[in-house]
Motif scaffolding. Structure first.
Motif, short mmCIF file in Angstrom:
data_model
loop_
_atom_site.label_atom_id
_atom_site.label_comp_id
_atom_site.label_asym_id
_atom_site.label_seq_id
_atom_site.Cartn_x
_atom_site.Cartn_y
_atom_site.Cartn_z
N SER A 107 3.94 0.38 2.43
CA SER A 107 3.59 -0.57 3.52
C SER A 107 4.80 -1.79 3.29
O SER A 107 5.27 -1.97 2.31
N CYS B 36 -3.71 4.46 -8.16
CA CYS B 36 -3.58 5.28 -6.94
C CYS B 36 -5.02 6.30 -7.11
O CYS B 36 -5.68 6.47 -8.29
N GLU C 95 1.22 5.13 1.07
CA GLU C 95 0.61 6.01 2.13
C GLU C 95 1.32 7.39 1.89
O GLU C 95 2.42 7.56 1.77
N HIS D 27 -8.73 -0.72 0.78
CA HIS D 27 -7.72 -0.10 1.56
C HIS D 27 -7.70 1.49 1.19
O HIS D 27 -7.14 2.27 1.80
N VAL D 28 -8.18 2.07 -0.15
CA VAL D 28 -8.02 3.11 -0.63
C VAL D 28 -9.33 3.93 -0.50
O VAL D 28 -9.51 4.95 0.24
N THR E 272 -3.79 6.38 3.07
CA THR E 272 -3.59 5.17 2.11
C THR E 272 -4.06 5.79 0.70
O THR E 272 -5.14 6.27 0.61
N LEU F 73 0.84 -1.13 0.04
CA LEU F 73 -0.12 0.12 0.14
C LEU F 73 1.10 1.21 0.12
O LEU F 73 2.04 1.39 0.62
#
Length: 268
Positions: free
Chosen positions: A97, A47, A20, A118-119, A30, A18
């Protein structure tokens, strides 16, 4: 929804990290995912497209160029070298990450799943941003196992395709259509093709023992016709042909099969 219809033995191991952003005066966020195929040294990156909600204009401009920059590095140096460089050289403003592993059936599909997890939990918009993945496995080498054909998941569609409700995606398993359709690839199909089927690559269905099951294969369709009185005609021969010369074509009777869909292209 199930993660995949492809058995674990037929999935591939992938690595992901990931990305960040940790900007001064703002909470860490993230902003992207990088998914790697270690066996092929390839990678996929996605992204955030817009950073106005988490960065000042100058920082946002830099971050919005990150995805394209990473893709350029991967194309030039390969996935592993690019990731190692990221881990060594990224500034404190952008962090990577720890590496994690997972099993995937299609890298583009799992990149989208990771991004949504996650995003940004972007909503799936059927036939606007995503297409249905069906649980049939279209066996390109031979007629496959009997199985139900059900909608299992939604897959982000290629950006250059106009989406319509008759489109769907499915995995093709087998080598008989290589190199055009790789074994295990994720492919785009159009239901109920119209017009001539001659020399088209089609998803063919042969019904199984139960009403809700079927057998599937992907082959090039060719046929010859015999005309009778009154300009009527009938099929003299229908042949399903592989593209890989290692495999043999075979003839079928019209009542033994149904054309489900036309193959459009490989997605991955």
């Amino acid at each position: 929804m199930p993660a995949s219809v492809i058995p674990i033995s037929e999935r591939r191991e992938a690595t992901y990290v990931l990305l960040e952003a940790s900007l001064p005066g703002r909470p860490a966020r993230t902003i992207g995912v990088m998914l790697i195929d270690p066996a092929a040294d390839r990678a996929w990156v996605r992204c955030k497209p817009d950073f106005s909600d988490c960065a000042d204009p100058e920082d946002a401009e830099v971050l919005e160029a990150l995805e394209q920059d990473l893709r350029g590095r991967i194309a030039e140096s390969g996935a592993e070298a690019s990731l190692a460089a990221l881990e060594d050289a990224l500034s404190n403003a952008v962090r990577v990450s720890e590496r994690q592993t997972l099993m995937v059936d299609a890298f583009t599909r799992h990149l989208d799943l990771l991004y949504r997890e996650h995003v940004e939990p972007a909503a799936v918009q059927p036939f606007r941003t995503h297409l249905p993945l069906y649980s049939l496995r279209a066996a390109a080498g031979r007629l496959g196992e009997e199985m139900e054909s059900v909608e299992e998941d939604w897959v982000r569609a290629p950006e250059d395709i106009k989406l319509t409700p008759d489109l769907f995606v499915a995995h093709v398993v087998g080598r008989s259509m290589e190199p055009r359709i790789p074994d295990g690839s994720l492919n785009l199909f159009r239901l109920n093709p119209v017009g001539s089927r001659q020399n088209k690559i089609l998803l063919i269905q042969r019904f199984g023992a139960l009403d809700d099951t079927a057998r599937y294969t992907v082959k090039k369709y060719t046929s010859s016709k015999v005309y009778t009185a009154g300009d009527e005609w009938r099929h003299e021969c229908i042949r399903l042909e592989p593209l890989n010369p290692e495999f043999e074509a075979w003839d079928v009777e019209p009542e033994d099969f149904a054309v489900v869909a036309e193959w459009i292209r490989v997605i991955e």
